[in-house]
Design an enzyme around this catalytic site. Sequence first.
Site: not given
Lengths: 130, 390, 350
Positions: C29, C81, C113, C200, C202, C235, C240, C267, C297
């Site tokens: 969606d 990366e 990143c 989640r 992350t 970053h 969001k 990103n 990360s």
Amino acid sequence: MIGPVRYWREIPQRYRYEAARCSGCGKVFFPPRLVCNACRGREFKPVILPQAGTLETFTIIRVAPSGFEDQAPYAVGVVRLADSVKVTAQIVDCDLETLATGQKLRLEFRKVQQDGASGVLCYGYKFVPA
Amino acid sequence: MREVAVIGVGMNKWGELWEKSHRRIWTEAALAAVDDAGVDRVDAMYVGCMSGGLFVGQEHLGALLADELGMGPIPGTRVESACASGGLAFRQAVLAVAAGAHDIVLASGVEKMTDVDGGAATYALSTAADQEYECYQGITFPGLYAMMARVHMERYGTTRRQLADVAVKNHAHGLLNELAQFRMKVTAEQVMGSAAVADPLRLLDCSPITDGAAAVVLCPLEMARKLSKQPPVRVAASAHATDRIALHERDDMADLASTRHAAALAYKQAGITPKDLSFCEVHDCFTIAEILVIEALGLTARGKGGAAAGSGLTAQGGKIPVNPSGGLKSKGHPVGATGIAQIREAVLQLRGEAGKRQVPKARWGLTQNMGGTGASTVVHIFERAEGRKR
Amino acid sequence: MEVGIRGYGAYIPRHRIRVEEIARVWGADAPTYKRGLGLREKSVPTPDQDVITMSVEAARHAIRRAGIDPAKIGAIYIGSESHPYAVKPSGTVVAEAIGATPEIHCADFEFACKAGSEGMFVALSLVKAGQMEFAMGIGADTSQGAPGDALEYSASAGSAAYIFASTQLVAVCEETYAFMTDTPDFWRREYQFYPRHGGRFTGEPAYFKHTLSCARGLMKKAKVKPKDLRWAVFHQPNGKFPAKAAEELGFTSDQYGQGLLSPTLGNTYSGASPLGLTAVLDVAKPGDRILMVSYGSGAGSDGFIWRVTDRITKVQKLAPQTRAQLEDRPIYVDYGTYAKFRGKIRKLTE
Ligand SMILES: [Zn+2]
């Protein structure tokens, strides 16, 4: 199709556009040569090619040679660099349907080809709409 | 220098000759030429081949093919000048005979192109262009000629239809050539509707991938009557010129300077002008190539070549028929053999043995064979020797 | 001795794919994804673009703004990366192409990143240590996201290059700070084509913990509050996370909006916060202070506070500006073309 040695030898031209200007008559050679075909002079001064130019002619390659199949269709043209030599290179990031001679282009550094799945990556110049 | 004559010609049926090897194809044509000449020996041989190495993995062709010919330990020389290899092999034979080095010389050409796939064949052909500054960028031969076509079209108003007319004409000629690879009529609509290869060129603008060979036998003109029953055809001119190999290094990308230069030398040697020619066999590797070539040969003014095929000027029955054999377009283009096959056609025409495609009253014929995008050109002019005062 | 940024440059590929197009293929969606990730579209590298080519372009832009002889650059550090080679440096190609060889130090960095800000951190430090006159740090990625994975909606391409010096600066580095822990929220094993992530996981214990801790530590060390800073760059794995982090720290959208490129860029992984900073420098005024916090990360954040100098106005227009590149004649591709460009289609191999 291209090994590391042949690729490496042309790096000054492919990465930095190093050319030679005949000290006798001023003609520019890209790549540099040992003798001027205009005046037979053998003395040259290094020059860097301009990185913008005009499209003099072009084609859209639909049947690509080995190693370029993934890129097809793509444009290849002869670009007249400002007040200097002409070079053959791909024209990218352009609309293949509206590409036209006389179009102003500028150079970008791109990957031109690669030697199979495990061979050396071959970089060089291509052109994009200015 | 001795005057030189062609006394024998040979060629096999061209096409995708799956069952025949490189050496077999060559030997068929070579023996046909020897038999046509009726000679019992050959003193030396030249073979034009662009890329035995890339097409069949075989070099050292001079020795290999001299051995196949079975005429003893004669000198065998392989000549390479891309698609002009055949024409240049012939020129080496002419020079050898003229210089008195050899009397009976075989000039031949061969290419076996279908042992590799299309990509590998395209690659092998591309080695005739500048590897580092043209091919490196992903250009192909159709692409290079397409770029020449675009310059010609934009500068002179040459149309897409006029390019097609060249293919239509040469296929019509080739219908009458029993050895041609593609004996089929094509229409301008078919050409213009065929698959795009390199805009503005389409599949039917391009000469095909072909297996084939051709050979001719040369000797001094004064010995021709004694050595052979065939009516001798005199080599009236042999010229060769070169140009910048990279298209982008040429000042004018719509002018074949090497052809213009070689033609001027050849006309001077023969003592004739383009108006004297009865026909021409030229290097129509792409439709645009024939247009550029006829301009460089002086058959039309510069920029006017586009209209020649459609107007009938260069068709059979026209003022100056071009490619009565069907050209590379219909006959096929086994690159090393092409220049020799052109000469075979010229000899047959001048002997009056060209059958249904005979150009009436042919006296002077010209062959033009070029390599790459015209970085090398070989031009020969031939004259019917019979009835000529010597 | 003050050290900081003398020249900066950005490069963004022209091709784009919209979230709707990716969602269409996977039966997802699109409005939910767009709302949930704060993303509309992302940049797509063509097959002839990679970390090396984008780095060369960004480096050339940086040299134009720095106005230096590239032969005097003492180091090039590229963080990514997606270095094109598993073994063989990206940096040497870039150094050769910009004319910085052979008296130069090159290293390719990797830290998810954060690799780009890491290269900046080290380059800056070498100049500060007096080891060299100029040093270059680059963040660049042609990010991969597995087909159908949430990452595929965001993983994009771009690069940013910085030349650090002690003279003619456009932005002085006032403070640095770094915050790391071992947190396996996202990784890619050797010989794997696509990265994996902890879903989640992350978020809260990874991105937010490190980003917020780094920003707070940095501001505490520099003795500044959000109101003292004109701009903030974070970053940006999506649209969001950085907005939420910024607001939690007390920044307004007026402060973080200019550097937030991800809604239309996606990103760019190692290029993300470095590219955000270029967009801020493009519009910054002398005296403006900028907070920049990266996140990688694994996990960790590098933080910088920059103070913009008078020279900024002289260099902003010397090379293509970042948001101008983002808006310049984008070329939209469908998923099939995107899949072909990104090597996601299984083909005959030699
Ligand atoms: Zn000169």
